[in-house]
Design a protein around this motif. Structure first.
Motif, PDB file in Angstrom:
ATOM      1  N   SER A  20      12.473  85.428 -82.888  1.00 50.94           N
ATOM      2  CA  SER A  20      13.529  84.527 -83.347  1.00 50.94           C
ATOM      3  C   SER A  20      13.171  83.073 -83.047  1.00 50.94           C
ATOM      4  O   SER A  20      13.478  82.194 -83.832  1.00 50.94           O
ATOM      5  N   ARG A  21      12.459  82.827 -81.942  1.00 53.04           N
ATOM      6  CA  ARG A  21      12.035  81.452 -81.685  1.00 53.04           C
ATOM      7  C   ARG A  21      11.071  80.972 -82.781  1.00 53.04           C
ATOM      8  O   ARG A  21      11.176  79.884 -83.313  1.00 53.04           O
ATOM      9  N   LYS A  22      10.149  81.859 -83.145  1.00 48.27           N
ATOM     10  CA  LYS A  22       9.177  81.454 -84.174  1.00 48.27           C
ATOM     11  C   LYS A  22       9.886  81.181 -85.494  1.00 48.27           C
ATOM     12  O   LYS A  22       9.505  80.280 -86.231  1.00 48.27           O
ATOM     13  N   PHE A  23      10.939  81.971 -85.746  1.00 45.64           N
ATOM     14  CA  PHE A  23      11.644  81.784 -87.007  1.00 45.64           C
ATOM     15  C   PHE A  23      12.544  80.550 -86.996  1.00 45.64           C
ATOM     16  O   PHE A  23      12.608  79.793 -87.970  1.00 45.64           O
ATOM     17  N   LEU A  27       9.086  73.572 -88.544  1.00 50.40           N
ATOM     18  CA  LEU A  27       7.656  73.628 -88.830  1.00 50.40           C
ATOM     19  C   LEU A  27       7.178  72.255 -89.279  1.00 50.40           C
ATOM     20  O   LEU A  27       7.965  71.432 -89.733  1.00 50.40           O
ATOM     21  N   VAL A  28       5.876  72.047 -89.150  1.00 50.66           N
ATOM     22  CA  VAL A  28       5.278  70.836 -89.704  1.00 50.66           C
ATOM     23  C   VAL A  28       4.499  71.301 -90.932  1.00 50.66           C
ATOM     24  O   VAL A  28       3.678  72.221 -90.834  1.00 50.66           O
ATOM     25  N   ASN A  29       4.740  70.716 -92.069  1.00 50.01           N
ATOM     26  CA  ASN A  29       4.072  71.253 -93.263  1.00 50.01           C
ATOM     27  C   ASN A  29       2.574  70.962 -93.233  1.00 50.01           C
ATOM     28  O   ASN A  29       2.126  69.990 -92.630  1.00 50.01           O
ATOM     29  N   PRO A  30       1.781  71.847 -93.835  1.00 58.87           N
ATOM     30  CA  PRO A  30       0.328  71.775 -93.685  1.00 58.87           C
ATOM     31  C   PRO A  30      -0.243  70.393 -93.984  1.00 58.87           C
ATOM     32  O   PRO A  30      -1.134  69.916 -93.283  1.00 58.87           O
ATOM     33  N   ALA A  31       0.282  69.714 -94.976  1.00 60.45           N
ATOM     34  CA  ALA A  31      -0.286  68.417 -95.339  1.00 60.45           C
ATOM     35  C   ALA A  31       0.023  67.358 -94.293  1.00 60.45           C
ATOM     36  O   ALA A  31      -0.719  66.376 -94.153  1.00 60.45           O
ATOM     37  N   ASN A  32       1.109  67.554 -93.561  1.00 57.76           N
ATOM     38  CA  ASN A  32       1.467  66.547 -92.555  1.00 57.76           C
ATOM     39  C   ASN A  32       0.787  66.760 -91.213  1.00 57.76           C
ATOM     40  O   ASN A  32       0.747  65.845 -90.395  1.00 57.76           O
ATOM     41  N   THR A 457       5.064  76.689 -80.657  1.00 54.95           N
ATOM     42  CA  THR A 457       6.174  75.906 -80.099  1.00 54.95           C
ATOM     43  C   THR A 457       5.984  74.397 -80.256  1.00 54.95           C
ATOM     44  O   THR A 457       6.954  73.663 -80.275  1.00 54.95           O
ATOM     45  N   ILE A 458       4.743  73.945 -80.355  1.00 56.65           N
ATOM     46  CA  ILE A 458       4.543  72.492 -80.419  1.00 56.65           C
ATOM     47  C   ILE A 458       5.106  71.930 -81.732  1.00 56.65           C
ATOM     48  O   ILE A 458       5.536  70.773 -81.783  1.00 56.65           O
ATOM     49  N   ALA A 459       5.122  72.763 -82.763  1.00 52.23           N
ATOM     50  CA  ALA A 459       5.606  72.285 -84.065  1.00 52.23           C
ATOM     51  C   ALA A 459       7.062  71.847 -83.983  1.00 52.23           C
ATOM     52  O   ALA A 459       7.469  70.843 -84.582  1.00 52.23           O
ATOM     53  N   GLY A 460       7.857  72.603 -83.203  1.00 52.47           N
ATOM     54  CA  GLY A 460       9.270  72.265 -83.068  1.00 52.47           C
ATOM     55  C   GLY A 460       9.464  70.863 -82.521  1.00 52.47           C
ATOM     56  O   GLY A 460      10.403  70.160 -82.892  1.00 52.47           O
ATOM     57  N   TYR A 461       8.564  70.452 -81.638  1.00 52.14           N
ATOM     58  CA  TYR A 461       8.657  69.104 -81.083  1.00 52.14           C
ATOM     59  C   TYR A 461       8.124  68.063 -82.074  1.00 52.14           C
ATOM     60  O   TYR A 461       8.788  67.085 -82.397  1.00 52.14           O
ATOM     61  N   LEU A 462       6.929  68.330 -82.582  1.00 46.06           N
ATOM     62  CA  LEU A 462       6.285  67.327 -83.450  1.00 46.06           C
ATOM     63  C   LEU A 462       7.107  67.055 -84.705  1.00 46.06           C
ATOM     64  O   LEU A 462       7.159  65.913 -85.184  1.00 46.06           O
ATOM     65  N   ALA A 463       7.745  68.109 -85.218  1.00 47.07           N
ATOM     66  CA  ALA A 463       8.502  67.944 -86.461  1.00 47.07           C
ATOM     67  C   ALA A 463       9.561  66.849 -86.334  1.00 47.07           C
ATOM     68  O   ALA A 463       9.984  66.270 -87.331  1.00 47.07           O
ATOM     69  N   GLU A 464       9.974  66.584 -85.089  1.00 46.89           N
ATOM     70  CA  GLU A 464      11.014  65.567 -84.908  1.00 46.89           C
ATOM     71  C   GLU A 464      10.447  64.207 -84.517  1.00 46.89           C
ATOM     72  O   GLU A 464      11.201  63.281 -84.213  1.00 46.89           O
ATOM     73  N   GLN A 465       9.129  64.096 -84.483  1.00 48.95           N
ATOM     74  CA  GLN A 465       8.504  62.822 -84.110  1.00 48.95           C
ATOM     75  C   GLN A 465       7.856  62.182 -85.328  1.00 48.95           C
ATOM     76  O   GLN A 465       7.297  62.863 -86.175  1.00 48.95           O
ATOM     77  N   LYS A 466       7.877  60.867 -85.332  1.00 50.25           N
ATOM     78  CA  LYS A 466       7.162  60.159 -86.375  1.00 50.25           C
ATOM     79  C   LYS A 466       5.698  60.084 -85.943  1.00 50.25           C
ATOM     80  O   LYS A 466       5.403  59.595 -84.847  1.00 50.25           O
ATOM     81  N   PRO A 467       4.759  60.558 -86.757  1.00 49.70           N
ATOM     82  CA  PRO A 467       3.364  60.586 -86.285  1.00 49.70           C
ATOM     83  C   PRO A 467       2.819  59.182 -86.014  1.00 49.70           C
ATOM     84  O   PRO A 467       3.124  58.241 -86.740  1.00 49.70           O
TER      85      PRO A 467
END
Ligand code: FAD
Ligand code: FES
Lengths: 639, 253
Positions: A20-23, A27-32, A457-467
């Motif tokens: 359920s955590r993975k779901f 996510l960060v989309n592949p191109a990003n 798990t790192i995606a959950g964090y990065l998705a909310e950050q501006k690269p």
């Protein structure tokens, strides 16, 4: 309490939490992905597996290690094996049993949800390693072989002779090398992280020293992953590689990351005893030897006869006697204390009396010398090199030694520390082993964290950050770099009389005597006076020669020992405050009539998470309560 | 016991191919050495004494001190890792030397391993050889069940024997051509004996050989000094494996 200790454990039944955590996770989309940069510090099992897996996903990765090559991380020295709930033996193993054994082995001081996930992904690790070409031991039919390790009654340990860590690390290193070759990972060897840069509460970069030129450099990233190993060398003598240290973990702690359970250290029962004052490190004799070796001491005190001269009925096979159902495979904390007890009662062997026998005679008679050599050849070779004795004909002498540290930087279920954007993996975090780690579970945890947990798990964090929001030109980088520069100059300017090693040895002695295999209130209070005094003397009287702008090993060591001198105090404080015995933390005041550890679940069923309050200030103890919904809290018994 | 040491001292990274340019041998006497000390513990004591006297300690690489990380890299009396067969410098004990011995300690000498300071060299060239192809290209998560592909025990053992290489560089240091064939051959042989390694076998060997040349390692002229010096006793058959593989791949391409 001021630290926010949200464990972020997903709701639902334990079997479904990881799915359920993975779901649920963003996510960060592949191109990003390629817009995000992740800094990975450490290239051991945890760091190399994380760096390669993140790069495979498309993130930009920069990886750092203080060794001259990522392949030489301390993980390379692991000997005995790696656990996985494959149940290839059909002996009743399962994810649930590995989970149960690990929670119980940790004396009910680990987080259930993390341990369950570890057991779940354990099976994927073996598949991954085999696909990379890791040459695990096989049977004649071509299928994988297993052996048994302490604290388990099933055979679930996969191994590659006595060099499992080497083969697994070379597997992870090959995956990392592939990504370096492809330009997806930039690797910085002989580079030591000296500080973390936090901007607006988020980890945004690191300051490092180039160990060849001495230059300090800044690196910015969107997240920082620490996989910097354990702190066993606070004891000076341990089985850890000489350069293992607490610097990365300690310095992020000083920047705001909670540090959990620093007093939980593992003393391994089977190491080669100390031979003299010149000793620089201790050598492990893998736990796997207890599959075929029997541990004993003479029944009589002060019996100085050669081992071969002591008849069977005058030997005390004390583990088999005290723990009939697990015998020589009792868990490490228990086996170590039993060895100490045997020696304290005057029945220890060898010149110093600090040793017990590990005897292979029966196995050699039963299976033949060749079979034993095939299983443990390199360990026997190592033993005879060090002691000039032949373990095929004379039992090994062994004694407990510091080996592993269960405590570490506090992380939530996502492996994120209390500083957003700072993730901690492998031995450097506190998460899965509670108060005692079972054999063959560290390799499993390091690789689980790196290959399977962090990439999700790192995606959950990065998705909310501006690269790329913060670059190394941010003023905070220059400021912290200046602080490191000052610290270096200070170390070089003292020009006192005592060497760094001299201080380290003294610290090690305090830690071993007062915060080692057995601890008590009075001793810990003494240590809490002695360590600050030693630290003060260090800053007045240490002698570090050479310059800051060249390869300078004394300077490297000085920085690490300076951190140990602060960290050791926190360990003793943690040990003092934990008024119970559990796993590797044995408080003499809390023991049963027959000398077993007595836990206090009413008051201490929690992780202690320390918060740094600034130089000279008392640190604050926060707690994360532990809940046991799936394994019943019970007195741990191996009888 | 007492020993007389002659140690290579060099304060800055090498600037030329001429070894003599950048440093020199310095003589030290050391007494109170115990036979139970390891060779590196003997150097620790030397360094403690040098520091006490105000002289900079000798830089040398080491980490595990149990013969597995491949970090230690000392030329001792002209032999990589010293006099004992199948033993790294960190596993060598002073009981292997006689009281009063003179001992010469130098760094690895090879064009591809420049000296950084005293006894410390840069072995980054080995990492680059590995990056060129000493791996199986499998992304995390893409693996099949570990027992889906049985590997005959004899093959697994052969692969293992090659895979025990610790990457210390003794083979290069021992070879008069400074060839890395034993090192690269061990990689090729490891993967050659496993079914998982077959898909990339041609590409792997061609890339490794090309990178070894580029990094300045010499050719193999069958001296076998590498095998004698290898602390893990990797057999020269791995070089034969590599040559066979190379010829095969060349013919195919
Ligand atoms: C002798 C021995 C035998 C063992 N046998 C087993 C076994 O059989 N089974 C088992 O499960 N476990 C075993 N263990 C435990 C296990 O090996 C370790 O817990 C595990 O390998 C740790 O892996 P890691 O990736 O977390 O850290 P490490 O392998 O210690 O790697 C740390 C990395 O961080 C880098 N680093 C550290 N600090 C810095 C810094 N400040 N800047 C830059 N880089 C830094 C280092 O260079 C290194 O690359 C054994 C341990 C020992 C000591
Ligand atoms: S120091 Fe690790 S092999 Fe010698």
């Amino acid at each position: 309490m001021t630290l926010q200790l949200d464990s972020k454990i997903p709701s639902g039944p334990i079997q479904d939490k990881w799915e359920s955590r993975k779901f649920d996770s963003k996510l960060v989309n592949p191109a990003n992905k390629r817009k995000y940069k992740v800094l990975v510090v450490g290239s051991g099992l945890a760091g190399a597996s994380a760096a390669s897996s993140l790069a495979e996903l498309g993130y930009q990765v920069e990886c750092f290690c203080h060794n001259d090559s990522p392949r030489r991380a301390h993980s390379i020295a692991a000997q005995g094996g790696i656990n996985a709930a494959k149940n290839y033996r059909n002996d009743g193993d399962s994810v649930w049993r590995l989970f149960y054994d690990t929670v119980k082995g940790g004396d009910f001081r680990a987080r259930e949800a993390n341990v369950y996930r570890l057991a779940q992904v354990s099976v994927d690790i073996i598949d991954q390693a085999v696909a990379q070409g890791v040459p695990f031991a096989r049977e004649y039919g071509g299928l994988l072989d297993n052996r048994s390790f302490g604290g388990a009654q099933v055979s679930r340990t996969f191994y590659a002779r006595g060099q499992t860590g080497q083969q697994l690390l070379l597997g992870a290193y090959s995956a990392l090398s592939r990504q370096i070759g492809l330009g997806a990972v930039k690797m910085y060897s002989r580079t030591e992280m000296l500080d973390l840069v936090v901007v607006d509460g988020h980890a945004k970069g690191i300051i490092v020293r180039d160990l060849v030129t001495g230059e300090l450099r800044e690196y910015a990233g969107d997240a920082v992953v620490l996989a910097t190993g354990g702190y066993g060398n606070v004891f000076y003598l341990s089985t850890n590689a000489m350069n293992c240290n607490v610097t990365a973990g300690w310095r992020v702690h000083k920047r705001g990351a909670g540090f959990a359970n620093p007093c939980y250290t593992q003393i391994h029962p089977t190491c080669i005893p100390v031979s003299g004052d010149h000793q620089s490190k201790l050598t492990l004799m893998s736990e796997s030897l207890r599959n075929d070796g029997r541990i004993w001491v003479p029944k009589q005190q002060g019996d100085k006869r050669e081992p071969g001269q002591i008849p069977e009925d005058e030997r005390d096979y004390y583990l088999e006697r005290k723990y009939p159902s697990f015998g020589n495979l009792a868990p490490r904390d228990i086996a170590s204390r039993a060895a100490k007890e045997a020696c304290d009662s005057g029945r220890g062997v060898g010149e110093t009396g600090l040793g017990v026998y590990l005897d292979f005679k029966d196995s050699i008679n039963r299976l033949g010398k060749d079979a034993i050599a095939a299983r443990y050849g390199n360990l026997f070779h190592m033993y005879s090199k060090i002691t000039a004795e032949d373990p095929y004909s004379r039992p090994m002498r062994i004694y407990p030694a510091v080996h592993y540290t269960m405590g570490g930087v506090w992380v939530d279920y996502n492996l994120q520390s209390t500083i957003p954007g700072l993730f901690v993996l492998g031995e450097a975090n506190f998460s899965d082993h509670g108060a005692n780690r079972l054999g063959a579970s560290a390799l499993m945890q390091g690789l689980a964290d790196g290959y399977f947990v962090i990439p999700n798990t790192i995606a959950g964090y990065l998705a909310e950050q501006k690269p790329g929001a913060v670059g190394a030109d941010h003023p905070q980088f220059g400021k912290i770099r200046g602080e490191i520069d000052d610290l270096t100059k200070r170390l070089l300017s003292i020009q006192g009389k005592r060497t760094v090693d001299d201080f380290h040895r003294d610290l090690g002695k305090i830690m071993w005597d007062k915060c080692g295999m057995a601890r008590n209130d009075a001793g810990l209070r003494e240590a809490l006076k002695e360590i600050p005094a030693l630290r003060e003397e260090f800053w007045k009287d240490v002698r570090v020669l050479g310059s800051a702008d060249s390869l300078n090993q004394s300077l490297e060591k000085a920085g690490r020992v300076a951190d140990f001198l602060e960290f050791g105090e926190l360990m003793c404080r943690d040990a003092l405050e934990r008024r119970e015995s559990c796993g590797g933390h044995f408080r003499e005041e809390w023991q049963s009539d027959d000398g077993e550890a007595v836990r206090d679940d009413d008051d201490f069923c929690h992780a202690a998470v320390w918060e740094h309050k600034g130089p000279g200030e008392e640190p604050e103890r926060n707690v994360e309560p532990l809940e046991f919904d799936n394994v019943k809290l019970a007195v741990r018994s191996y009888k | 016991m007492k020993v007389v040491l002659h140690i290579w001292r060099q304060s800055r990274p090498s600037t030329s191919q001429d070894f003599g340019q950048d440093g020199k041998m310095v003589r030290y006497e050391l007494d109170d050495v115990s036979a139970d000390m390891s060779f590196l513990e003997m150097l620790d004591i030397l360094n403690e004494r040098l520091t006490a006297k105000g002289e900079e300690p000798v830089a040398f690489d080491h980490d595990c001190r149990e013969g597995i990380c491949g970090t230690c890299s000392l030329m001792i009396n002209g032999r990589p890792h010293g006099p004992e067969r199948g033993t790294t410098a960190c596993q060598l004990h002073m009981r292997s030397f006689q009281d009063g011995s003179e001992i010469w300690i130098e760094p690895w000498r090879a064009k591809s391993f420049p000296v950084l300071r005293d006894l410390v060299v840069d072995r980054g060239a080995f990492d680059r050889v590995v990056q060129a192809g000493a791996f199986i290209s499998v992304n995390t998560g893409a693996a099949v069940d570990a027992n889906a592909m049985p590997v005959p025990k004899a093959d697994a053992d052969k692969a293992f024997d090659a895979a025990t290489c610790i990457g210390c560089g003794a083979c290069v240091a021992a070879c008069k051509n400074a060839s890395a064939m034993l090192f690269a051959g061990a990689k090729v042989s490891h993967f050659l004996h496993l079914p998982q390694g077959q898909a990339e076998r041609d590409r792997r060997v061609l890339n490794l050989v090309e990178t070894m040349d580029k990094e300045g390692f010499g050719n193999c002229t069958n001296q076998y000094e590498c095998e004698a010096a290898c602390p893990k006793e990797i057999p020269v058959r791995v070089i034969a494996d590599m040559n066979r593989e190379y010829n095969r791949a060349r013919i195919k391409s």
